[in-house]
Design an enzyme around this catalytic site. Sequence first.
Site, PDB file in Angstrom:
ATOM      1  N   TYR A  25       1.025  -3.590   1.892  1.00  9.26           N
ATOM      2  CA  TYR A  25       1.120  -3.954   0.479  1.00  9.26           C
ATOM      3  C   TYR A  25      -0.241  -4.430  -0.051  1.00  9.26           C
ATOM      4  CZ  TYR A  25       6.330  -4.197   0.140  1.00  9.26           C
ATOM      5  OH  TYR A  25       7.681  -3.933   0.083  1.00  9.26           O
TER       6      TYR A  25
ATOM      7  N   CYS B 280       6.463 -12.668   2.710  1.00 11.24           N
ATOM      8  CA  CYS B 280       5.263 -11.875   2.483  1.00 11.24           C
ATOM      9  C   CYS B 280       4.519 -12.493   1.313  1.00 11.24           C
ATOM     10  CB  CYS B 280       5.672 -10.441   2.159  1.00 11.24           C
ATOM     11  SG  CYS B 280       4.306  -9.362   1.723  1.00 11.24           S
TER      12      CYS B 280
ATOM     13  N   THR C  56       1.875 -11.313  -0.212  1.00 11.76           N
ATOM     14  CA  THR C  56       1.453 -10.293  -1.172  1.00 11.76           C
ATOM     15  C   THR C  56       2.611  -9.901  -2.087  1.00 11.76           C
ATOM     16  OG1 THR C  56       0.078  -9.491   0.650  1.00 11.76           O
ATOM     17  CG2 THR C  56       0.130  -8.153  -1.326  1.00 11.76           C
TER      18      THR C  56
ATOM     19  N   CYS D 126      -1.255 -14.587   5.243  1.00 15.19           N
ATOM     20  CA  CYS D 126      -0.491 -13.334   5.342  1.00 15.19           C
ATOM     21  C   CYS D 126       0.424 -13.510   6.541  1.00 15.19           C
ATOM     22  CB  CYS D 126      -1.442 -12.159   5.560  1.00 15.19           C
ATOM     23  SG  CYS D 126      -0.629 -10.628   6.086  1.00 15.19           S
TER      24      CYS D 126
HETATM   25  N1  DGL Z   1       2.674  -9.695   5.432  1.00 16.76           N
HETATM   26  C1  DGL Z   1       2.178  -9.573   4.135  1.00 16.76           C
HETATM   27  C2  DGL Z   1       1.650 -10.843   3.531  1.00 16.76           C
HETATM   28  O1  DGL Z   1       2.104 -11.908   3.870  1.00 16.76           O
HETATM   29  C3  DGL Z   1       1.505  -8.346   3.635  1.00 16.76           C
HETATM   30  C4  DGL Z   1       0.747  -7.463   4.502  1.00 16.76           C
HETATM   31  C5  DGL Z   1       0.460  -6.140   3.866  1.00 16.76           C
HETATM   32  O2  DGL Z   1       1.375  -5.351   3.787  1.00 16.76           O
HETATM   33  O3  DGL Z   1      -0.681  -5.915   3.438  1.00 16.76           O
HETATM   34  O4  DGL Z   1       0.812 -10.835   2.689  1.00 16.76           O
END
Ligand code: DGL
Length: 265
Positions: free
Chosen positions: A44, A75, A77, A186
């Site tokens: 994402y 997540c 993002t 993340c």
């Molecule tokens: N695990 C995700 C986050 O906490 C996003 C990782 C990704 O898909 O770029 O931001």
Amino acid sequence: MAERSAPVGVMDSGVGGLSVLAEIQRLLPNESLLYVADSGHVPYGEKTPDYIRQRLRHIAGFFHQQGAKAMVLACNTATVAAVADLRERYPHWPLVGMEPAVKPAAAATRSGVVGVLATTGTLQSAKFAALLDRFASDVQVITQPCPGLVERIEAGDLASPMLRELLAGYLQPLLAAGCDTVILGCTHYPFLRPLLAGMVPAEVAIIDTGAAVARQLQRLLGARGLLAEGPARATRFWSSADPGNLENVLPLLWHTPDSVQRLPM
Ligand code: DGL
């Protein structure tokens, strides 16, 4: 009206949210959990907010159909891009998002320099800028986008020389600036803790918000009389990519080998 025994839906772009799922299961062992890995659309971090919002509408709709009493965006993002949109669509549904641990880091730092490792999408968002304005006005914050890390972790790579080299490049500016606190912004990155521990000086604290998210879920469910009394049903997994990929990585990142279903389109 949702029932106490209804499940909680937890999502991430891929396997990162398993780091949060583990905290939820530890704190709330009576809760039945559903997990969606949007692996067909990972990462994402490099997608537009609009794209991520569309994905989250789809996943929220799926959890609704499954009768979930609450949803956790495990997540960072997805949260910056979509939590406001989902709250508007589902005003009465308990929704838990996540944000990098800027507040606890600003309170804990002794050097006055804090580093944030996160995705490009999180670091570029207005929500993250507001978080810094609110809690980090007295500390220096070094932000570092980390493209490539998520893809390595999705592939089950937690320690290869290639990963180590990538990570060393991302840590270098933080350590050079004198960070004594590194925020994992993340949900994929907590899986790198063992590797990270060997790459930063012992006095550098590494923090994430998985446990805080579990506590927030507990508060929201508790306030609505929705905490499950158990026993929990087995956690169910869905992926928007080939379920076999997630089945291969699950034993590495999760405690039991589980079968995975294909997320309906
Ligand atoms: N695990 C995700 C986050 O906490 C996003 C990782 C990704 O898909 O770029 O931001």
